[in-house]
Scaffold this active site. Sequence first.
Site, PDB file in Angstrom:
ATOM      1  N   VAL A  86      -9.958  20.462 -23.670  1.00  0.00           N
ATOM      2  CA  VAL A  86      -8.647  20.713 -24.271  1.00  0.00           C
ATOM      3  C   VAL A  86      -7.663  21.111 -23.184  1.00  0.00           C
ATOM      4  O   VAL A  86      -7.848  22.114 -22.495  1.00  0.00           O
ATOM      5  CB  VAL A  86      -8.729  21.809 -25.343  1.00  0.00           C
ATOM      6  CG1 VAL A  86      -7.355  22.023 -25.972  1.00  0.00           C
ATOM      7  CG2 VAL A  86      -9.754  21.448 -26.411  1.00  0.00           C
ATOM      8  N   LYS A  87      -6.627  20.317 -23.051  1.00  0.00           N
ATOM      9  CA  LYS A  87      -5.617  20.522 -22.007  1.00  0.00           C
ATOM     10  C   LYS A  87      -4.459  21.335 -22.593  1.00  0.00           C
ATOM     11  O   LYS A  87      -3.829  20.931 -23.572  1.00  0.00           O
ATOM     12  CB  LYS A  87      -5.125  19.160 -21.502  1.00  0.00           C
ATOM     13  CG  LYS A  87      -4.405  19.167 -20.176  1.00  0.00           C
ATOM     14  CD  LYS A  87      -4.158  17.728 -19.742  1.00  0.00           C
ATOM     15  CE  LYS A  87      -3.453  17.664 -18.405  1.00  0.00           C
ATOM     16  NZ  LYS A  87      -3.139  16.253 -18.046  1.00  0.00           N
ATOM     17  N   ILE A  88      -4.177  22.482 -21.970  1.00  0.00           N
ATOM     18  CA  ILE A  88      -3.240  23.459 -22.528  1.00  0.00           C
ATOM     19  C   ILE A  88      -2.222  23.854 -21.453  1.00  0.00           C
ATOM     20  O   ILE A  88      -2.606  24.148 -20.321  1.00  0.00           O
ATOM     21  CB  ILE A  88      -3.998  24.711 -23.014  1.00  0.00           C
ATOM     22  CG1 ILE A  88      -5.009  24.329 -24.096  1.00  0.00           C
ATOM     23  CG2 ILE A  88      -3.034  25.776 -23.523  1.00  0.00           C
ATOM     24  CD1 ILE A  88      -5.928  25.452 -24.505  1.00  0.00           C
TER      25      ILE A  88
END
Length: 218
Positions: A86-88
């Site tokens: 998950v890229k945040i």
Amino acid sequence: MKFFIDTANLDQIKEAQDLGVLDGVTTNPSLMAKEGISGEENIINHYKKICEIVDGDVSAEVIATDYEGVIKEGEALAALHPQIVVKIPMIKDGVKAIKYLSGKGIKTNCTLVFSPGQALLAAKAGATYVSPFIGRLDDISTDGVELIAQIVDIYSYYGFETEVLAASIRHTMHIIQCMEAGADVATCPLNAILGLLNHPLTDIGLEKFLADYKSVNG
């Protein structure tokens, strides 16, 4: 150093995978839009297709910028496939979400990092990867590769396990410089990866070998 390809183009991902050196993929909303992929269902299906091509981690970026929204999107993305990371974004609620998701065993990639302080916060929150954008720093006359070296030193000194993922790589020399700086991962466009193959002496040497063979064997 691991090689990730920075694209949402399936043909380019397949070409990099076929080369035998690909370790993963990074994507973002801009790269999805570049491929004309829109709509939640289409985007989700596209992530699944990418995971079917590669064996390594695939970064999928959230759109939400509030804590609850990032958590909801992050959990949904992570549920798509075991390879999803998950890229945040590096924002306050993003850091809080990284802490929460990492505590649940979900891999995260903290993106849009431009300073050692931001990288420190990402690591303390438990991010799997931190993505300093070196090309965008170069664009404003700041040394992006130097930031990679700083973060590598900080993480090494304090024993952080977060991997330094050099992003916004523009050309082949960036890859070499990031390797020298100690980056764990470089995410690159396909042309930058293929550029590593090229050297004029290789071309000259091969041409001579083939010419010598032909002169003897016809």
